[in-house]
Design an enzyme around this catalytic site. Structure first.
Site, PDB file in Angstrom:
ATOM      1  N   ASP A  40     -42.965  -3.549 -19.753  1.00  0.00           N
ATOM      2  CA  ASP A  40     -42.682  -2.655 -18.582  1.00  0.00           C
ATOM      3  C   ASP A  40     -42.360  -1.388 -19.222  1.00  0.00           C
ATOM      4  O   ASP A  40     -42.210  -0.381 -18.616  1.00  0.00           O
ATOM      5  CB  ASP A  40     -41.658  -3.198 -17.903  1.00  0.00           C
ATOM      6  CG  ASP A  40     -42.224  -4.384 -16.840  1.00  0.00           C
ATOM      7  OD1 ASP A  40     -43.424  -4.564 -16.786  1.00  0.00           O
ATOM      8  OD2 ASP A  40     -41.306  -5.150 -16.533  1.00  0.00           O
ATOM      9  N   ARG A  77     -34.624 -13.782  -9.213  1.00  0.00           N
ATOM     10  CA  ARG A  77     -34.300 -15.137  -9.502  1.00  0.00           C
ATOM     11  C   ARG A  77     -32.994 -15.867  -8.827  1.00  0.00           C
ATOM     12  O   ARG A  77     -32.783 -16.817  -8.420  1.00  0.00           O
ATOM     13  CB  ARG A  77     -34.444 -15.421 -10.852  1.00  0.00           C
ATOM     14  CG  ARG A  77     -35.837 -15.615 -11.572  1.00  0.00           C
ATOM     15  CD  ARG A  77     -35.902 -15.146 -13.088  1.00  0.00           C
ATOM     16  NE  ARG A  77     -37.072 -15.340 -13.487  1.00  0.00           N
ATOM     17  CZ  ARG A  77     -38.258 -14.368 -13.591  1.00  0.00           C
ATOM     18  NH1 ARG A  77     -37.800 -13.061 -12.795  1.00  0.00           N
ATOM     19  NH2 ARG A  77     -39.242 -14.370 -13.927  1.00  0.00           N
TER      20      ARG A  77
HETATM   21  C1  S3P Z   1     -41.300 -10.054 -14.319  1.00  0.00           C
HETATM   22  C2  S3P Z   1     -42.672 -10.489 -15.512  1.00  0.00           C
HETATM   23  C3  S3P Z   1     -43.498  -9.389 -16.063  1.00  0.00           C
HETATM   24  C4  S3P Z   1     -42.981  -7.825 -15.698  1.00  0.00           C
HETATM   25  C5  S3P Z   1     -42.350  -7.741 -14.548  1.00  0.00           C
HETATM   26  C6  S3P Z   1     -41.207  -8.698 -14.074  1.00  0.00           C
HETATM   27  C7  S3P Z   1     -40.724 -11.282 -14.196  1.00  0.00           C
HETATM   28  O1  S3P Z   1     -44.771  -9.649 -15.371  1.00  0.00           O
HETATM   29  O2  S3P Z   1     -44.008  -6.947 -15.904  1.00  0.00           O
HETATM   30  O3  S3P Z   1     -42.049  -6.489 -14.159  1.00  0.00           O
HETATM   31  O4  S3P Z   1     -39.670 -10.994 -13.592  1.00  0.00           O
HETATM   32  O5  S3P Z   1     -41.125 -12.348 -14.274  1.00  0.00           O
HETATM   33  P1  S3P Z   1     -45.812 -10.145 -15.805  1.00  0.00           P
HETATM   34  O6  S3P Z   1     -45.267 -11.912 -15.522  1.00  0.00           O
HETATM   35  O7  S3P Z   1     -47.027 -10.253 -15.121  1.00  0.00           O
HETATM   36  O8  S3P Z   1     -46.279 -10.350 -17.399  1.00  0.00           O
END
Ligand code: S3P
Length: 449
Positions: A326, A33
């Site tokens: 995760d 981000r």
């Molecule tokens: C993330 C959101 C999660 C996570 C990924 C990182 C993010 O995924 O599993 O490792 O940085 O927005 P999902 O949005 O598919 O839940």
């Protein structure tokens, strides 16, 4: 086989005690981000503590392809941005490697600009569902042309005249929420995302930090996030906190390795990310938070993890899933050493991560003498208790960094250790995993045999 070159077989063996400090890398979600919002500001954003994992480097390369300058200056990464609505059309296909976060957020960024871009990734990413992002992006006026089932490679034609959107996310996903918010930046009026369950909120926090007008309201419908479109984002200086999802590995390793006492300093404990640590404490882990403080608007603490031979299996509340999504793979590795079953319901999303993580962990644990039951959205690991796990199996990491690291942690306390067919995916999120674990005293190594 590795996506970025040759497979790297790895082994881990009973070792320890683990001791010392584990300085884990910067947060992956926040790092993506920071580069993206830096690119969407006019002027220079400086980022320290950026995760230099392949996923984040791929996002940096993508931002360059859309016209930003991104370079390293000493310890900092610098982004010279193009501003909201200032994207250039990339001349090449955007390769996001292994990163679902990278591709989904970047699709959101470009979907409301009058440009076309084509995205691809490795075999793992090209198998993952993208309709969850392209469906809401279509409401802004973007069009997506991908492979059957909404898979990459995929071309997105951005909206010529974007309209703002009100969207209730059908799955608990910070990536979907973030894609919609980032698309909303270049649409006039207010874009609204409603999520039934709170997911990680780094996008909302960082958008506010860059000067966007974002409001969040809790209602019976869920969390309602409202963004005012077409802001002028102001460049920022960002210190990325260390990643709780990476901290999970040395923490869990210490809990199951006899005699261990490990300090993991400066870990972000944002409640949308800290579910694993709560769960481990409920299982009886000797895990304490030291030096609790606030940094950059986020709760932070030093984690101290000590060997915990009396862990008990528990039922993990499904409402906690988003805050530890995760971390289920490494939790299941720890659960094998607890007394009794650990039941993990409400986790369908695990099936569409870098791998089908329920299947990958279940098969690997079974190959190491652990009983696992599973359904579409739940699984249960039958703990054998400390000292009763034989191990000795070889597991497939399936292009999934967290599967590889979870089994290397598991092998530290299994009598005959464990072999992972390919540790190369670890470089996507935790490139210093091997030397960091070795520095604590863990017998984790490449299998040269
Ligand atoms: C993330 C959101 C999660 C996570 C990924 C990182 C993010 O995924 O599993 O490792 O940085 O927005 P999902 O949005 O598919 O839940």
């Amino acid at each position: 086989m590795s996506a970025h070159g040759r497979a790297i077989p790895m082994i881990s063996k009973p070792s320890g005690p683990l001791s010392g400090e584990a300085h884990v890398p910067g947060d992956k979600s926040i790092s993506h981000r920071a580069l993206i919002l830096g690119a969407l500001s006019v002027g220079e954003t400086r980022v320290t503590g950026l995760l230099e994992g392949q996923d984040v480097l791929d996002t940096g390369a993508a931002m360059r392809a859309f016209g930003a300058e991104v370079w390293k200056d000493g310890d900092a990464w610098v982004v010279h941005g193009f501003g909201v609505g200032g994207l250039a059309e990339p001349e090449q296909v955007i390769d996001c490697g292994n990163s679902g976060t990278g591709v989904r957020l970047i699709m959101g960024v470009m979907a409301t600009s009058p440009i076309t871009a084509t995205f691809t990734g490795d075999a793992s990413l090209n198998g993952r569902p993208m309709a969850r992002v392209t469906d809401p992006l279509a409401l802004f006026g973007a069009r997506a042309y991908g492979r059957a089932g909404g898979r990459l490679p995929m071309t997105i034609v951005g909206a010529q005249m974007p309209v703002p959107v009100r969207y209730a996310t059908p799955v608990p996903s910070a990536q979907v929420k973030s894609a919609v918010l980032l698309a909303g930046l270049n649409a006039p009026g207010e874009t609204v995302v409603i999520e039934r369950e709170a997911t990680r909120d780094h996008s909302e926090r960082m958008l506010t930090g860059f000067g966007a007008d974002v409001s969040v309201e809790d209602s019976p419908e869920g969390r309602i996030i409202t963004l005012k479109g077409q802001p002028e984002l102001r460049p920022q200086t960002i210190a990325v906190p260390r990643d709780p999802s990476s901290a999970a590995f040395p923490v869990c390793a210490a809990l199951i390795t006899e005699g261990s006492d490990v300090l993991v300093p400066n870990i972000g404990l944002n409640p949308t990310r800290a579910g694993l640590f709560t769960t481990l404490r409920e299982m009886g882990a000797d895990l304490t938070y030291e030096n609790e403080r606030q940094e950059g608007g986020e709760p932070v603490a030093d984690l101290r993890a000590r060997f915990s031979p009396d862990l008990k299996g528990i039922e993990v509340p499904p409402g906690r899933a988003a805050s530890m999504i995760d971390e289920y793979p490494v939790l299941s590795a720890v659960a094998a050493f607890a007394e009794g079953p650990t039941y993990m319901p409400g986790v369908k999303e695990l099936r569409v991560k870098e791998s089908d993580r329920i299947d990958a962990m279940a098969q690997g644990l079974r190959a190491n003498g652990i009983e696992v039951e599973e359904g579409e959205d739940w699984w249960r690991v039958q703990g054998r208790g400390f000292g009763n796990v034989t191990g000795g199996g070889t597991v497939e990491s399936r292009l999934d960094h967290r599967i590889a690291m979870s089994f290397l942690v598991f092998g530290l306390a299994a009598r005959d250790g464990v072999r992972v067919d390919d540790g190369s995916p670890i470089a996507t999120s935790f490139p210093i995993f091997e030397p960091l674990m070795q520095g604590l005293g863990a017998a984790v190594a490449r299998d040269e045999a």
